[in-house]
Structures are given as C-alpha cells and as structure tokens.
Design a protein around this motif. Structure first.
Motif, PDB file in Angstrom:
ATOM      1  N   THR A   8       0.801  -1.241  -0.062  1.00 59.62           N
ATOM      2  CA  THR A   8      -0.015   0.209  -0.078  1.00 59.62           C
ATOM      3  C   THR A   8       0.838   1.379   0.019  1.00 59.62           C
ATOM      4  O   THR A   8       0.518   2.151  -0.672  1.00 59.62           O
ATOM      5  CB  THR A   8      -0.903   0.194   1.350  1.00 59.62           C
ATOM      6  N   ASN A   9       1.954   1.306   0.627  1.00 61.26           N
ATOM      7  CA  ASN A   9       2.804   2.524   1.071  1.00 61.26           C
ATOM      8  C   ASN A   9       4.044   2.665   0.021  1.00 61.26           C
ATOM      9  O   ASN A   9       4.465   3.621   0.315  1.00 61.26           O
ATOM     10  CB  ASN A   9       3.268   2.636   2.355  1.00 61.26           C
ATOM     11  N   THR A  10       4.269   1.611  -0.831  1.00 62.91           N
ATOM     12  CA  THR A  10       5.426   1.824  -1.719  1.00 62.91           C
ATOM     13  C   THR A  10       5.179   1.334  -2.952  1.00 62.91           C
ATOM     14  O   THR A  10       4.126   0.557  -3.217  1.00 62.91           O
ATOM     15  CB  THR A  10       6.650   1.111  -1.223  1.00 62.91           C
ATOM     16  N   PRO A  11       5.757   1.916  -4.120  1.00 62.47           N
ATOM     17  CA  PRO A  11       5.591   1.582  -5.381  1.00 62.47           C
ATOM     18  C   PRO A  11       6.545   0.346  -5.947  1.00 62.47           C
ATOM     19  O   PRO A  11       6.696   0.061  -6.989  1.00 62.47           O
ATOM     20  CB  PRO A  11       5.882   2.660  -6.232  1.00 62.47           C
ATOM     21  N   LEU A  12       7.120  -0.298  -5.041  1.00 66.38           N
ATOM     22  CA  LEU A  12       8.219  -1.235  -5.414  1.00 66.38           C
ATOM     23  C   LEU A  12       7.393  -2.465  -5.892  1.00 66.38           C
ATOM     24  O   LEU A  12       8.350  -3.292  -6.243  1.00 66.38           O
ATOM     25  CB  LEU A  12       9.004  -1.613  -3.922  1.00 66.38           C
ATOM     26  N   VAL A  13       6.396  -2.927  -5.479  1.00 68.17           N
ATOM     27  CA  VAL A  13       5.870  -4.148  -5.835  1.00 68.17           C
ATOM     28  C   VAL A  13       4.639  -4.191  -6.733  1.00 68.17           C
ATOM     29  O   VAL A  13       4.103  -3.223  -6.549  1.00 68.17           O
ATOM     30  CB  VAL A  13       5.574  -5.007  -4.730  1.00 68.17           C
ATOM     31  N   GLN A  14       4.554  -5.252  -7.442  1.00 73.57           N
ATOM     32  CA  GLN A  14       3.052  -5.348  -7.977  1.00 73.57           C
ATOM     33  C   GLN A  14       2.640  -7.013  -7.720  1.00 73.57           C
ATOM     34  O   GLN A  14       3.280  -7.813  -7.191  1.00 73.57           O
ATOM     35  CB  GLN A  14       3.233  -5.082  -9.421  1.00 73.57           C
ATOM     36  N   PRO A  15       1.305  -7.087  -8.080  1.00 75.79           N
ATOM     37  CA  PRO A  15       0.855  -8.766  -7.583  1.00 75.79           C
ATOM     38  C   PRO A  15       1.924  -9.798  -8.068  1.00 75.79           C
ATOM     39  O   PRO A  15       1.651 -11.049  -7.500  1.00 75.79           O
ATOM     40  CB  PRO A  15      -0.516  -8.941  -8.137  1.00 75.79           C
ATOM     41  N   SER A  16       2.330  -9.522  -9.144  1.00 76.96           N
ATOM     42  CA  SER A  16       3.370 -10.692  -9.886  1.00 76.96           C
ATOM     43  C   SER A  16       4.527 -10.969  -9.181  1.00 76.96           C
ATOM     44  O   SER A  16       5.172 -11.898  -9.153  1.00 76.96           O
ATOM     45  CB  SER A  16       3.561 -10.362 -11.286  1.00 76.96           C
ATOM     46  N   ILE A  43      14.864   8.445  -0.852  1.00 73.99           N
ATOM     47  CA  ILE A  43      15.524   7.451  -1.690  1.00 73.99           C
ATOM     48  C   ILE A  43      14.417   6.875  -2.607  1.00 73.99           C
ATOM     49  O   ILE A  43      14.681   6.868  -3.696  1.00 73.99           O
ATOM     50  CB  ILE A  43      16.205   6.208  -0.869  1.00 73.99           C
ATOM     51  N   ILE A  44      13.275   6.682  -1.932  1.00 77.43           N
ATOM     52  CA  ILE A  44      11.932   6.164  -3.283  1.00 77.43           C
ATOM     53  C   ILE A  44      11.878   7.091  -3.926  1.00 77.43           C
ATOM     54  O   ILE A  44      11.764   6.930  -5.252  1.00 77.43           O
ATOM     55  CB  ILE A  44      10.852   5.980  -2.139  1.00 77.43           C
ATOM     56  N   ASN A  45      11.952   8.547  -3.581  1.00 80.42           N
ATOM     57  CA  ASN A  45      11.439   9.443  -4.461  1.00 80.42           C
ATOM     58  C   ASN A  45      12.538   9.615  -5.618  1.00 80.42           C
ATOM     59  O   ASN A  45      12.239   9.966  -6.905  1.00 80.42           O
ATOM     60  CB  ASN A  45      11.347  11.092  -3.861  1.00 80.42           C
ATOM     61  N   GLN A  46      13.745   9.747  -5.440  1.00 83.02           N
ATOM     62  CA  GLN A  46      14.815   9.600  -6.467  1.00 83.02           C
ATOM     63  C   GLN A  46      14.970   8.330  -7.184  1.00 83.02           C
ATOM     64  O   GLN A  46      15.210   8.642  -8.599  1.00 83.02           O
ATOM     65  CB  GLN A  46      16.060   9.481  -5.672  1.00 83.02           C
ATOM     66  N   PHE A  47      14.829   7.211  -6.567  1.00 82.09           N
ATOM     67  CA  PHE A  47      15.048   6.071  -7.460  1.00 82.09           C
ATOM     68  C   PHE A  47      13.572   5.209  -8.006  1.00 82.09           C
ATOM     69  O   PHE A  47      13.629   4.250  -8.581  1.00 82.09           O
ATOM     70  CB  PHE A  47      15.906   5.062  -6.450  1.00 82.09           C
ATOM     71  N   SER A  48      12.477   5.654  -7.517  1.00 83.35           N
ATOM     72  CA  SER A  48      11.194   5.058  -7.640  1.00 83.35           C
ATOM     73  C   SER A  48      11.067   4.757  -9.073  1.00 83.35           C
ATOM     74  O   SER A  48      10.228   3.674  -9.492  1.00 83.35           O
ATOM     75  CB  SER A  48       9.995   5.918  -7.177  1.00 83.35           C
ATOM     76  N   PRO A  49      11.521   5.436  -9.941  1.00 80.99           N
ATOM     77  CA  PRO A  49      10.994   5.200 -11.632  1.00 80.99           C
ATOM     78  C   PRO A  49      11.888   3.900 -11.893  1.00 80.99           C
ATOM     79  O   PRO A  49      11.180   3.248 -12.897  1.00 80.99           O
ATOM     80  CB  PRO A  49      11.669   6.358 -12.169  1.00 80.99           C
ATOM     81  N   TYR A  50      12.770   3.630 -11.099  1.00 78.17           N
ATOM     82  CA  TYR A  50      13.642   2.283 -11.594  1.00 78.17           C
ATOM     83  C   TYR A  50      13.651   1.155 -10.660  1.00 78.17           C
ATOM     84  O   TYR A  50      13.957   0.063 -10.928  1.00 78.17           O
ATOM     85  CB  TYR A  50      15.157   2.846 -11.771  1.00 78.17           C
ATOM     86  N   LEU A  51      13.041   1.499  -9.366  1.00 79.06           N
ATOM     87  CA  LEU A  51      13.053   0.513  -8.450  1.00 79.06           C
ATOM     88  C   LEU A  51      12.044  -0.932  -8.811  1.00 79.06           C
ATOM     89  O   LEU A  51      12.733  -1.987  -8.725  1.00 79.06           O
ATOM     90  CB  LEU A  51      12.613   1.072  -7.071  1.00 79.06           C
ATOM     91  N   LEU A  52      10.864  -0.655  -9.558  1.00 81.80           N
ATOM     92  CA  LEU A  52      10.338  -1.589  -9.929  1.00 81.80           C
ATOM     93  C   LEU A  52      10.872  -2.434 -11.153  1.00 81.80           C
ATOM     94  O   LEU A  52      10.926  -3.679 -10.960  1.00 81.80           O
ATOM     95  CB  LEU A  52       8.853  -1.412 -10.176  1.00 81.80           C
ATOM     96  N   PRO A  53      11.400  -1.729 -12.167  1.00 81.33           N
ATOM     97  CA  PRO A  53      11.901  -2.664 -13.046  1.00 81.33           C
ATOM     98  C   PRO A  53      13.369  -3.273 -12.741  1.00 81.33           C
ATOM     99  O   PRO A  53      13.485  -4.530 -12.991  1.00 81.33           O
ATOM    100  CB  PRO A  53      12.419  -1.501 -14.160  1.00 81.33           C
ATOM    101  N   LEU A 131      22.287  -5.095 -17.352  1.00 78.47           N
ATOM    102  CA  LEU A 131      21.991  -4.676 -18.804  1.00 78.47           C
ATOM    103  C   LEU A 131      20.461  -4.220 -18.594  1.00 78.47           C
ATOM    104  O   LEU A 131      19.884  -3.541 -19.684  1.00 78.47           O
ATOM    105  CB  LEU A 131      22.134  -5.624 -19.897  1.00 78.47           C
ATOM    106  N   GLY A 132      19.811  -4.207 -17.627  1.00 74.84           N
ATOM    107  CA  GLY A 132      18.489  -4.156 -17.390  1.00 74.84           C
ATOM    108  C   GLY A 132      18.272  -2.537 -17.385  1.00 74.84           C
ATOM    109  O   GLY A 132      19.105  -1.698 -16.740  1.00 74.84           O
ATOM    110  N   GLU A 133      17.034  -1.774 -17.728  1.00 73.10           N
ATOM    111  CA  GLU A 133      16.911  -0.387 -17.437  1.00 73.10           C
ATOM    112  C   GLU A 133      16.802  -0.150 -15.914  1.00 73.10           C
ATOM    113  O   GLU A 133      17.110   1.001 -15.673  1.00 73.10           O
ATOM    114  CB  GLU A 133      15.295  -0.209 -18.369  1.00 73.10           C
ATOM    115  N   GLY A 134      16.161  -1.204 -15.227  1.00 72.27           N
ATOM    116  CA  GLY A 134      16.393  -0.604 -13.945  1.00 72.27           C
ATOM    117  C   GLY A 134      17.706  -0.347 -13.236  1.00 72.27           C
ATOM    118  O   GLY A 134      17.947   0.716 -12.459  1.00 72.27           O
ATOM    119  N   PHE A 135      18.794  -1.170 -13.413  1.00 76.33           N
ATOM    120  CA  PHE A 135      20.034  -1.186 -12.973  1.00 76.33           C
ATOM    121  C   PHE A 135      20.693   0.186 -13.674  1.00 76.33           C
ATOM    122  O   PHE A 135      21.377   0.900 -12.868  1.00 76.33           O
ATOM    123  CB  PHE A 135      20.919  -2.229 -13.327  1.00 76.33           C
TER     124      PHE A 135
END
Length: 352
Positions: A8-16, A43-53, A131-135
C-alpha cells in the motif's frame, strides 16, 4: 498484514512479485526514529522510476525475496550506515546533504565490507541484471546524487553509460562476484588507502599533484597489489583480454586519460593488449614489472631506457621479471610490446 502495508505504501511491488516484510524488519524501518522514514522516502523519490523494473529484473535473473531482506538486515546492522542515516539531516525531510563526504564514502565502504553484496548476488545472473533498464537508471541516479563526491561526478557522468556493459562483459568472460569484492575490500581496508576514504579532499589534492603521485605510486602499488593476495590473485586471473575485446573498455580508458600523455596508449589499448597476450606474455609478468615502469615514468626521458632495461620486478613468489628476459618459458615483455612500441614510446623512452 505487513505484506499489505508494504504494497500500500510503496511503489516497489506488484501482484506478480509478492514481497512481505518480516515483523522485526518492519520494527527497524519504522521505529528507529523519524529521520529514517524521511531518508527512506527521499531514496524512494529519487529511485522510484527504476526500483520496480530493477526488482523485476533481479527476480528474473535468479534473485529471491529472502536474499533481499537478508541483505537489508545486514545493511541496517552496520553502525556506520545507521550513523549516516540518523545524522545526515534534520527532521523527516531526509536526504544526505548534511552529511560529510567522508561519512558518505564511509557508509559505502561499510556496505561493501559487510558481505551484503555476496548475499544479494548469490546465484544471480549479474551479467544480464546490469543490462536492464532498472540497474542503468539506478546507476545514473546514484551518480547524480549526493552520495557521490561532487568532484567525481563529471568523470562518472562520462564513463557511467559504459559501466553496465563492462560489468556484463566481466561476467560473460568468466569473472566471479566473490573474488572481485574480496579484492575491493582488501583495498578499502588498506592503511595507505583509508586516509583518502576518510578525507576525500585529501584525495582531490593528491590527484592534482603529479610529483606526489609519482613518488608514492611504487609504495602504494606494492602495498595494494603485490603484497595484497586478494587483489593480486584477482588481477592474475582477471580475463582482461576477453573483457577488452568485447568493447566499452577503450572509451572509458580514453576518458580517464584525457589531457594526459597517455591518450595515445589509451586509444590503441585494445591492440596493445591483444598483441601482448597473443605473443605469449602473462598478467603475472606485467604485474611484477609494473613498478619498474612506474619508476621509469618518474625519471627524465634520458634515464628511462636504462631503468627499463637494467631493473627488474619481482613476483610475490620471488621470481624475477625483466624487460628483455623470457619468463617461465615464454617471451619477454619487450617482445610482447614490440608491435606497438610506436604507441608505448609516446609515454616512455624505449631505446635511443
């Protein structure tokens, strides 16, 4: 549940990718003080676009939830890192702007020495992960963050895009995680290196003094490499020729040598390295002889040839290595460098 709270509180995960934070870890994250919450949020704010990938790529590369939380537990158990988190700023706003560069580097050093990376990357296909977009996104954000000393940021901005590919090539050529971090940690704990880690301004001033570098390089090399088994053993087994042949190494070397006499050598480094190894010379050979080359570089040109031809280096096992002397039944260093002497002589006087 803690799983629901986390989702609920972080964008780090999805059901999968279901992840659950254990109770003891939740207590650490949310009960050690208001600044921790602000730091995590920052940290979440800075890295959030890439944390889930990055998380998805980590799981796809063989990582597990258990590894992630075991790593986090190790990190939060490091006093140096916690000291940075709780003393770097005020209130709940987070950020590291109030922390000194020395404490930032100290926290990074503590992280590397903690063994967390070995736990995190155990069984993971690191060559594909990087080589992934997340890293790539996290790396780019990290370079631009205040975790990196400002003096290093312009250089890292230039070489940053090549780093994921060099790391991937390292693993693709047979490199391993533990020997690499063992080597790095042996350098970080070296008494000649620690003053620079504790005081980055000292590093900046030293790098600007070429005479001081030339005078201290032989002793530093001996301490950090020759007399340091983890680093020496890693370098001896490093698949250097393979890594260079994949590309990406040469543009980094050119960037690092911009404005120095070594640019020509850097530009032609793939050919120099290929010819060196294809002629039959070894890494052990050049590691032993390197102090002689460093000494020659510090001498006037008229004295360089005599130093190169008359002095010898020594392996950790006591074997002598000369410029013109065959080594372990193979060719001499001179033979292996001869095809590229035109490049070598732009920085070293070899012959009359």
């Amino acid at each position: 549940s803690y799983c629901l709270k986390f989702k609920t509180n972080t964008p780090l995960v999805q059901p999968s990718v279901p992840l659950c934070i254990p109770e003891d870890l939740m207590n650490i994250l949310f009960n050690v003080g208001p600044f921790i919450g602000g730091f995590v949020e920052n940290i979440i704010n800075q890295f959030s676009p890439y944390l889930l990938p990055l998380l998805n790529e980590y799981i796809a590369a063989g990582g597990t939830q258990e590894q992630l939380f075991a790593t986090l537990n190790i990190i939060l158990g490091e006093p140096t890192i916690l000291g940075l988190l709780t003393g770097g700023g005020g209130g709940g706003s987070g950020g590291l702007s109030g922390a000194s560069a020395g404490s930032q580097i100290g926290a990074i050093t503590a992280f590397l020495e903690s063994g967390a990376m070995s736990v995190l990357l155990d069984g993971v296909d690191v060559g594909s992960l990087v080589l992934g977009e997340g890293f790539k996104g996290v790396l780019s954000t990290l370079i631009s963050s205040d975790l990196v000393p400002p003096a290093l940021q312009p250089l890292l901005d230039q070489i940053g895009p090549y780093i994921p590919y060099i790391i991937s090539n390292y693993y693709g050529c047979g490199g391993e995680t533990d020997p690499f971090f063992n080597a790095i940690n042996s350098v970080l704990s070296n008494p000649l290196v620690q003053p620079f880690l504790n005081n980055p301004s000292l590093l900046e001033s030293t790098l600007g003094n070429s005479e001081l570098i030339a005078a201290s390089l032989p002793a530093l090399y001996r301490s950090v490499i020759t007399d340091n088994p983890p680093m020496y053993d890693w370098l001896v087994t490093l698949p250097g020729q393979c890594i260079v042949d994949q590309g990406y190494f040469q543009p980094v070397l050119v960037t690092l040598t911009q404005g120095t006499p070594f640019t020509t050598v850097a530009e032609n480094s793939p050919k120099i390295i290929d010819d060196y190894y294809n002629t039959g010379c070894t890494t052990e050979q050049i590691l032993a002889y390197a102090p002689v080359m460093f000494e020659a570089l510090s001498l006037p040109q008229a004295e360089q040839t005599n130093a190169l031809f008359q002095k010898t280096g020594t392996t950790p096992s006591g074997e002598s290595v000369g410029f013109t002397t065959p080594f372990n039944g193979g060719p001499s260093i001179l033979q292996c460098l001869t095809p590229n002497l035109a490049y070598i002589t732009t920085v070293l006087q070899v012959g009359k």
